[in-house]
Design an enzyme around this catalytic site. Structure first.
Site, PDB file in Angstrom:
ATOM      1  CG  HIS A  34      -2.102   1.038   0.993  1.00 37.30           C
ATOM      2  ND1 HIS A  34      -2.092   2.342   1.317  1.00 37.30           N
ATOM      3  CD2 HIS A  34      -3.406   0.771   0.715  1.00 37.30           C
ATOM      4  CE1 HIS A  34      -3.338   2.856   0.947  1.00 37.30           C
ATOM      5  NE2 HIS A  34      -3.940   1.744   0.492  1.00 37.30           N
ATOM      6  CG  ASP A  85      -8.497  -4.323  -2.823  1.00 41.65           C
ATOM      7  OD1 ASP A  85      -7.478  -3.509  -2.919  1.00 41.65           O
ATOM      8  OD2 ASP A  85      -9.530  -4.415  -3.188  1.00 41.65           O
TER       9      ASP A  85
HETATM   10  C1  SDX Z   1      -6.293  -0.144  -2.882  1.00 39.30           C
HETATM   11  O1  SDX Z   1      -4.163   4.387  -2.071  1.00 39.30           O
HETATM   12  C2  SDX Z   1      -5.473   3.779  -1.506  1.00 39.30           C
HETATM   13  O2  SDX Z   1      -5.748   4.302  -0.276  1.00 39.30           O
HETATM   14  C3  SDX Z   1      -5.749   2.563  -2.226  1.00 39.30           C
HETATM   15  C4  SDX Z   1      -6.891   1.994  -1.451  1.00 39.30           C
HETATM   16  C5  SDX Z   1      -8.354   2.564  -1.174  1.00 39.30           C
HETATM   17  O3  SDX Z   1      -9.148   2.367  -0.235  1.00 39.30           O
HETATM   18  O4  SDX Z   1      -8.524   3.640  -1.775  1.00 39.30           O
HETATM   19  O5  SDX Z   1      -6.497   1.344  -0.245  1.00 39.30           O
HETATM   20  C6  SDX Z   1      -7.449   0.648  -2.170  1.00 39.30           C
HETATM   21  O6  SDX Z   1      -6.137   0.248  -4.131  1.00 39.30           O
HETATM   22  C7  SDX Z   1      -5.456  -0.954  -2.246  1.00 39.30           C
HETATM   23  C8  SDX Z   1      -4.306  -1.518  -3.222  1.00 39.30           C
HETATM   24  C9  SDX Z   1      -4.778  -2.627  -3.964  1.00 39.30           C
HETATM   25  N1  SDX Z   1      -3.667  -2.878  -4.919  1.00 39.30           N
HETATM   26  C10 SDX Z   1      -3.161  -4.075  -4.821  1.00 39.30           C
HETATM   27  O7  SDX Z   1      -2.939  -4.741  -3.985  1.00 39.30           O
HETATM   28  C11 SDX Z   1      -1.896  -4.485  -6.146  1.00 39.30           C
HETATM   29  C12 SDX Z   1      -0.513  -4.810  -5.388  1.00 39.30           C
HETATM   30  N2  SDX Z   1       0.219  -3.898  -4.746  1.00 39.30           N
HETATM   31  C13 SDX Z   1       0.826  -2.938  -5.362  1.00 39.30           C
HETATM   32  O8  SDX Z   1       0.962  -2.858  -6.682  1.00 39.30           O
HETATM   33  C14 SDX Z   1       1.570  -1.790  -4.620  1.00 39.30           C
HETATM   34  O9  SDX Z   1       1.778  -2.252  -3.368  1.00 39.30           O
HETATM   35  C15 SDX Z   1       0.401  -0.658  -4.707  1.00 39.30           C
HETATM   36  C16 SDX Z   1      -0.073  -0.184  -5.996  1.00 39.30           C
HETATM   37  C17 SDX Z   1      -0.499  -0.908  -3.848  1.00 39.30           C
HETATM   38  C18 SDX Z   1       1.509   0.489  -3.861  1.00 39.30           C
HETATM   39  O10 SDX Z   1       2.283   0.757  -5.019  1.00 39.30           O
HETATM   40  P1  SDX Z   1       3.389   1.890  -4.422  1.00 39.30           P
HETATM   41  O11 SDX Z   1       3.319   2.741  -3.339  1.00 39.30           O
HETATM   42  O12 SDX Z   1       3.754   2.839  -5.685  1.00 39.30           O
HETATM   43  O13 SDX Z   1       4.605   0.940  -4.252  1.00 39.30           O
HETATM   44  P2  SDX Z   1       5.744   0.697  -5.188  1.00 39.30           P
HETATM   45  O14 SDX Z   1       5.336  -0.035  -6.406  1.00 39.30           O
HETATM   46  O15 SDX Z   1       6.713   1.619  -5.397  1.00 39.30           O
HETATM   47  O16 SDX Z   1       6.577  -0.612  -4.392  1.00 39.30           O
HETATM   48  C19 SDX Z   1       7.785  -0.364  -3.458  1.00 39.30           C
HETATM   49  C20 SDX Z   1       8.478  -1.612  -3.400  1.00 39.30           C
HETATM   50  C21 SDX Z   1       8.630  -2.096  -4.692  1.00 39.30           C
HETATM   51  O17 SDX Z   1      10.149  -2.972  -4.843  1.00 39.30           O
HETATM   52  P3  SDX Z   1      11.442  -2.238  -4.744  1.00 39.30           P
HETATM   53  O18 SDX Z   1      11.445  -1.472  -6.328  1.00 39.30           O
HETATM   54  O19 SDX Z   1      11.741  -1.241  -3.695  1.00 39.30           O
HETATM   55  O20 SDX Z   1      12.505  -3.480  -4.667  1.00 39.30           O
HETATM   56  O21 SDX Z   1       7.480  -2.939  -3.066  1.00 39.30           O
HETATM   57  C22 SDX Z   1       7.424  -3.678  -4.038  1.00 39.30           C
HETATM   58  C23 SDX Z   1       7.886  -2.990  -5.586  1.00 39.30           C
HETATM   59  O22 SDX Z   1       8.296  -3.806  -6.482  1.00 39.30           O
HETATM   60  N3  SDX Z   1       6.079  -3.996  -4.130  1.00 39.30           N
HETATM   61  C24 SDX Z   1       5.703  -5.328  -4.461  1.00 39.30           C
HETATM   62  C25 SDX Z   1       4.098  -5.376  -4.019  1.00 39.30           C
HETATM   63  N4  SDX Z   1       3.608  -3.820  -3.830  1.00 39.30           N
HETATM   64  C26 SDX Z   1       4.898  -3.414  -3.697  1.00 39.30           C
HETATM   65  N5  SDX Z   1       6.137  -6.350  -4.791  1.00 39.30           N
HETATM   66  C27 SDX Z   1       5.367  -7.644  -4.810  1.00 39.30           C
HETATM   67  N6  SDX Z   1       4.132  -7.661  -4.777  1.00 39.30           N
HETATM   68  C28 SDX Z   1       3.478  -6.282  -4.363  1.00 39.30           C
HETATM   69  N7  SDX Z   1       1.975  -6.328  -3.946  1.00 39.30           N
END
Ligand code: SDX
Length: 428
Positions: free
Chosen positions: A306, A363
């Site tokens: 998140h 989710d």
């Molecule tokens: C919702 O914003 C809100 O409030 C949203 C929400 C709401 O109520 O409105 O809470 C609802 O959208 C919840 C999130 C649902 N999405 C998912 O579950 C999809 C999977 N999650 C990710 O794609 C991710 O965690 C996000 C999109 C939720 C957040 O993305 P960020 O903040 O841009 O984080 P990032 O992509 O920069 O990740 C930071 C690191 C990265 O690794 P490094 O480059 O540091 O090595 O963490 C890793 C990412 O690769 N990472 C993940 C991951 N989430 C982050 N790696 C594997 N699986 C994941 N799910």
């Protein structure tokens, strides 16, 4: 004494005001930065940028705190009532008995769609994604309610909010019925908000769907947990559309489109698909974790991570408990819940997730919850939108009433060609 931040550029020092929120968050006010320095800031994804001041929802991502108008979200677990929370978010206080009665009456009065809207459903293929239908139909609603394009007073706003909140239910249920070739079931004015939705989804022309109190409670709580979440992607979209002074229907229709994405509200569907794939033996939980950590793979552990929560999402905690209650009540032995628990156990013990503070988000368990309520996977994000709609309306209203807000128009850093001559066709 007002705090300031000092910025030095090319030997010149600038003092920028620091603003402090009621929970102590601080922001550097850069509203005059370009005028003073000629420079802009750069923050793709706006992870370090505040877009507004808001009094609606407070999140402490480090501590896993979520409050609606100051009330911790856990407070709504007992006797959950989505209509009361919708009122709280939009109007800033929980309704008293008379306010609740008035708002409920408005919702009931507005539960039907204009009959001519039914034909629009016929125009969609039965395989149409329900989120596409929802966004289209919310915009279509504005064709029948253009008196709300200009909101004269609070009563007009309340009527518009009631129409949107009431009719999204009917649109969602009708799109589900259409996808199965079933006759539309009309709303029953005797039923409360969530019960009426379940009735429209699952009753048959001569067989009323029996609504178990525990299931009605679970639906109320699920919508409450999705009701608002400060400046997330879809809410920011709603605010950006409002900033051009577009109407609330157009803004919420745009919010539906933003929510649809798999990184946002679409994640609940993707979680179920992932769990199903594991269940069918396509992949093991261990392989899931391995793929999620593999930088060469586009695979993400859906339902994990998140932008704001660097702790367990409080909503995920509540849903996880609720799932057990509903599965027990319905005597469902869903193998996916054990797979989900196994994935959570593996991830929370793995340094990749620990180091990045990746926890289950709203989710991760909501899909299993919705499945237990009989909602099909392709409707999961529609339910998310139903829950989030009062939050979008509340945020829309807060910005609409804030005279200090301006049209959203970010800047950029240009990295294209420097000036070059036009080359006539014959010379290309
Ligand atoms: C919702 O914003 C809100 O409030 C949203 C929400 C709401 O109520 O409105 O809470 C609802 O959208 C919840 C999130 C649902 N999405 C998912 O579950 C999809 C999977 N999650 C990710 O794609 C991710 O965690 C996000 C999109 C939720 C957040 O993305 P960020 O903040 O841009 O984080 P990032 O992509 O920069 O990740 C930071 C690191 C990265 O690794 P490094 O480059 O540091 O090595 O963490 C890793 C990412 O690769 N990472 C993940 C991951 N989430 C982050 N790696 C594997 N699986 C994941 N799910």
């Amino acid at each position: 004494m007002a705090q300031t931040a000092t910025l030095t550029i090319d030997g010149k020092t600038y003092e920028l005001p620091i603003i402090v929120g009621t929970e102590g968050e601080k922001a550097i006010d850069i509203t005059k930065l370009r005028d003073q320095t000629g420079l802009i800031t750069y923050d793709p994804g706006f992870g370090n940028t505040g877009s507004c001041k808001s009094a609606i929802t407070f999140i402490d991502g480090e501590k896993g705190i979520l409050r609606y108008r100051g009330i911790p979200v856990e407070a709504f677990e007992t006797n959950p009532n989505f209509v009361e929370v919708a009122y709280l978010l939009i109007f800033g206080h929980l309704p008293n008995a008379q306010e609740k009665l008035n708002f409920s009456e408005r919702l009931t009065k507005n539960e039907l769609l204009n009959e001519s809207m039914k034909h629009h459903f016929e125009g969609f293929p039965v395989t149409a994604p329900p989120m596409a239908i929802l966004s289209a139909m919310i915009n279509t609603l504005s064709c029948y309610h253009h008196q709300f394009f200009e909101l004269e007073d609070n009563d007009a706003f309340m009527e518009m909010a009631a129409r949107l909140i009431s009719k999204i239910r009917t649109i969602a249920a009708f799109s589900y019925r259409r996808s199965l070739g079933l006759p539309f079931i009309y709303p029953d004015p005797k039923l409360r908000y969530c019960a009426n939705f379940l009735h429209m989804m699952f009753s048959l022309p001569y067989e009323q769907y029996y609504i178990e109190p525990e299931i009605e409670d679970a639906m109320n709580l699920l919508l409450i947990l999705h009701a608002d979440h400060e400046q997330n992607c879809s809410t920011s979209t709603v605010r950006i559309v409002e900033s051009s002074e577009a109407n609330c229907f157009a803004s919420c229709a745009a919010g539906v489109c933003a929510l649809w994405g798999r990184l946002h509200g679409g994640a609940n569907e993707k979680v179920l698909e992932m769990l199903e794939k594991i269940h069918q033996g396509g992949i093991t939980p261990e392989e899931c974790i391995k793929m999620a950590k593999d930088k060469n793979s586009s695979f993400r552990l859906m339902g994990f991570g998140h932008r704001v929560y660097k702790n367990y999402d409080p909503r995920a905690k509540i849903i996880k408990t609720m799932v057990d209650k509903v599965l027990t009540k319905r005597k469902i032995n869903d193998p996916l819940i054990n797979i989900a628990r196994r994935i959570e156990e593996l991830a929370l013990a793995d340094s990749y997730f620990i180091d990045r503070k990746l926890y289950p988000n709203v989710d991760f368990y909501s899909g299993i919850m919705l499945r237990a309520l009989g909602i099909p996977t392709n409707m999961f994000t529609v339910i998310f939108a139903m829950g989030r709609l009062p939050g979008w309306i509340a945020q829309w209203r807060e910005q609409h009433m804030d005279s200090s807000m301006r049209i959203a128009r970010p800047r950029q850093i240009y990295i294209g060609n420097n000036e070059m001559s036009f080359v006539p066709l014959e010379q290309r």
